[in-house]
Write a protein that holds these residues in place. Structure first.
Motif, short mmCIF file in Angstrom:
data_model
loop_
_atom_site.label_atom_id
_atom_site.label_comp_id
_atom_site.label_asym_id
_atom_site.label_seq_id
_atom_site.Cartn_x
_atom_site.Cartn_y
_atom_site.Cartn_z
N GLY A 1 4.79 -20.47 -1.19
CA GLY A 1 5.89 -21.26 -0.66
C GLY A 1 6.81 -20.41 0.19
N SER A 2 7.45 -21.02 1.17
CA SER A 2 8.30 -20.27 2.10
C SER A 2 9.49 -19.64 1.40
N LEU A 3 10.01 -20.29 0.38
CA LEU A 3 11.14 -19.73 -0.36
C LEU A 3 10.72 -18.47 -1.12
N PHE A 4 9.54 -18.51 -1.71
CA PHE A 4 9.03 -17.34 -2.43
C PHE A 4 8.77 -16.19 -1.46
N TYR A 5 8.29 -16.53 -0.28
CA TYR A 5 7.99 -15.53 0.75
C TYR A 5 9.23 -14.69 1.05
N GLU A 6 10.39 -15.32 1.11
CA GLU A 6 11.62 -14.61 1.45
C GLU A 6 12.11 -13.71 0.33
N LEU A 7 11.63 -13.96 -0.89
CA LEU A 7 12.07 -13.18 -2.03
C LEU A 7 11.05 -12.11 -2.45
N CYS A 8 9.86 -12.18 -1.87
CA CYS A 8 8.73 -11.41 -2.39
C CYS A 8 8.37 -10.19 -1.54
N PHE A 9 8.03 -9.11 -2.23
CA PHE A 9 7.50 -7.90 -1.61
C PHE A 9 6.06 -7.74 -2.09
N THR A 10 5.11 -7.85 -1.17
CA THR A 10 3.69 -7.79 -1.52
C THR A 10 3.18 -6.37 -1.34
N VAL A 11 2.77 -5.76 -2.45
CA VAL A 11 2.28 -4.38 -2.44
C VAL A 11 0.76 -4.39 -2.65
N ASN A 12 0.07 -3.61 -1.84
CA ASN A 12 -1.38 -3.49 -1.96
C ASN A 12 -1.78 -2.12 -1.43
N GLY A 13 -3.08 -1.88 -1.33
CA GLY A 13 -3.52 -0.58 -0.83
C GLY A 13 -5.03 -0.47 -0.84
N PHE A 14 -5.50 0.75 -0.67
CA PHE A 14 -6.92 1.01 -0.46
C PHE A 14 -7.57 1.76 -1.63
N SER A 15 -6.75 2.21 -2.58
CA SER A 15 -7.24 3.09 -3.63
C SER A 15 -8.35 2.50 -4.47
N LYS A 16 -8.15 1.29 -4.95
CA LYS A 16 -9.08 0.72 -5.93
C LYS A 16 -10.28 0.05 -5.25
N ALA A 17 -10.04 -0.83 -4.29
CA ALA A 17 -11.13 -1.61 -3.71
C ALA A 17 -12.09 -0.77 -2.88
N TYR A 18 -11.61 0.34 -2.32
CA TYR A 18 -12.45 1.16 -1.45
C TYR A 18 -12.67 2.57 -2.02
N ALA A 19 -12.36 2.73 -3.32
CA ALA A 19 -12.55 4.04 -3.98
C ALA A 19 -11.88 5.15 -3.17
N MET A 20 -10.61 4.95 -2.83
CA MET A 20 -9.87 5.90 -2.00
C MET A 20 -8.63 6.42 -2.72
N THR A 21 -8.72 6.64 -4.03
CA THR A 21 -7.53 7.02 -4.78
C THR A 21 -6.87 8.30 -4.26
N GLY A 22 -7.67 9.30 -3.95
CA GLY A 22 -7.11 10.57 -3.49
C GLY A 22 -6.60 10.54 -2.06
N TRP A 23 -6.89 9.50 -1.33
CA TRP A 23 -6.43 9.39 0.05
C TRP A 23 -4.94 9.07 0.12
N ARG A 24 -4.41 8.50 -0.95
CA ARG A 24 -3.00 8.10 -1.04
C ARG A 24 -2.60 7.19 0.12
N LEU A 25 -3.11 5.98 0.09
CA LEU A 25 -2.80 5.00 1.12
C LEU A 25 -2.53 3.63 0.50
N GLY A 26 -1.33 3.15 0.70
CA GLY A 26 -0.95 1.82 0.27
C GLY A 26 -0.08 1.18 1.32
N TYR A 27 0.48 0.04 1.01
CA TYR A 27 1.41 -0.58 1.94
C TYR A 27 2.23 -1.65 1.24
#
Length: 388
Positions: A222-248
């Motif tokens: 929902g648009s209201l939730f969008y304004e309140l939400c910070f979406t955190v994700n990254g590459f460590s788990k799905a691409y086996a890149m834990t030591g690369w230290r890359l998120g967003y």
């Protein structure tokens, strides 16, 4: 002389002693089986490594913009739209040195001293400590096994106060493997919106889901939730890149610039050539992810088969990540004693649930081979049988 209060209030890692002991035993030739791993045991896919090595060869080793190289921010924007139904412009995305830094940057940007941050328990070990570093006060809300260790709207409401600034939601969940449904997230987000409480949605295990399920994104509901939400994700788990230290973090417009500014004064930016590897991860073939998830699912099933045969251990079947959170209440030991004795007597490493705020359980990681799972779980079964 005294350290700063923010450091004095940090909790020490309770797993260090077990880890040190396991390493010392292995150095002495003891055959250790490790069920404590918080990372995939797969190698980073070749096309990702090739992109980073190509960047090095091309001399791509200088500073980048604090928020990340433009082409990676665009690729993340496109991924969020295609996979999650989220409409973030590249300017709303800040690439970080791992998802952990993304979480901390958000907390530093929005949490004032004495603000309260609600954290469902059990929780990932770093959440309360990051809240403390930001000057806030973690409010740990116990969840129930019968609810899959997921916070309910009633539990959320019961722990709200006028000082509540933010709630942290992690789905799929570490350490339990639980996965919130769209309906469950909608109810929690609606309650947060009514009280103008911000949401940090940690979705780092998003792609590691099983049984035909999908991990919904809070901000897409929902648009209201969008304004309140910070979406955190990254590459460590799905691409086996834990030591690369890359998120967003993908943030609402009102906060994105501040988060980028914080990063510019701390780490400056994520590693330049590693960002080229991340770009290849999102723009390249995705069969590597599907193959890893399929193999993790086989391992999940195998570990559950072993647990189903053990008297005194119960668990909620995990639908995401790569952990099983096993309840040991019936065995008469606290989690630390259980793990210490398991290591000493059977040479198996597990993580005591007390580090996640739940002393009646232990975390077992199936991010290891089927052969190791069989060897280790045979030892766990023998240990559990000895406690009856």
């Amino acid at each position: 002389m005294e350290l700063a209060r923010r450091v004095r209030h940090l909790s020490p890692s309770l797993t260090l002693a077990l880890d040190s002991k396991a390493k010392a035993m292995r150095a002495q030739g003891v055959d250790i089986v490790n069920f404590a791993s918080g990372e995939p045991d797969f190698d980073t896919p070749e096309h990702i490594k090739a992109a980073a090595m190509g960047a090095l060869d091309a001399g791509f080793t200088k500073y980048t913009p604090p928020g990340g190289i433009p082409e990676l921010r665009r690729a993340i924007s496109e991924k969020l739209k295609a996979d999650n139904g989220l409409d973030y412009s590249p300017e709303q995305i800040v690439v970080t040195a791992g998802a952990k830094q993304a979480c901390l940057n958000v907390l530093l940007a929005v949490v004032e001293p004495e603000d309260e941050v609600i954290i469902p328990s059990p929780y990932w070990v770093s959440y309360p400590e990051m809240v403390k570093l930001a000057g806030g006060e973690p409010v740990l809300v116990p969840t129930r096994r019968e609810n899959g260790y997921k916070i309910t709207p009633e539990e959320f409401a019961d722990h709200m106060t006028p000082r509540t600034r933010l709630i942290i939601l992690n789905s799929p969940h570490n350490p339990t493997g639980s996965l919130y449904s769209e309906k469950e997230l909608q109810a929690l987000a609606q309650l947060a919106a009514e009280e103008e409480i911000l949401i940090l949605s940690d979705e780092i295990y998003e792609k590691l889901v099983y049984d035909g399920r999908k991990a919904p994104s809070v901000a897409a509901l929902g648009s209201l939730f969008y304004e309140l939400c910070f979406t955190v994700n990254g590459f460590s788990k799905a691409y086996a890149m834990t030591g690369w230290r890359l998120g967003y973090v993908a943030a609402p417009r009102w906060a994105a610039e501040a988060i980028e500014s914080i990063q510019s004064h701390t780490s400056s930016h994520a590693t330049s050539f590693a960002q080229r590897g991340a770009l290849a991860a999102y723009k390249g073939p995705q069969d590597c992810v599907a193959e890893m998830v399929a193999e993790l699912d086989r391992r999940r099933q195998r570990m559950m088969q072993w647990l189903n045969k053990m008297d005194g251990l119960t668990y909620v079947p995990p639908h995401g990540a790569f952990y099983i959170f096993a309840d040991i209440t019936a065995l008469g030991l606290d989690s630390r004693s259980f793990c210490e004795q398991l290591l000493e007597r059977e040479h198996v490493v597990a993580v005591p649930g007390i580090v996640f705020g739940e002393d009646s359980s232990v975390r077992l990681s199936y991010a290891t081979t089927l052969e190791e799972i069989d060897r280790g779980m045979e030892r766990v079964a023998r240990f559990v049988a000895s406690l009856h």
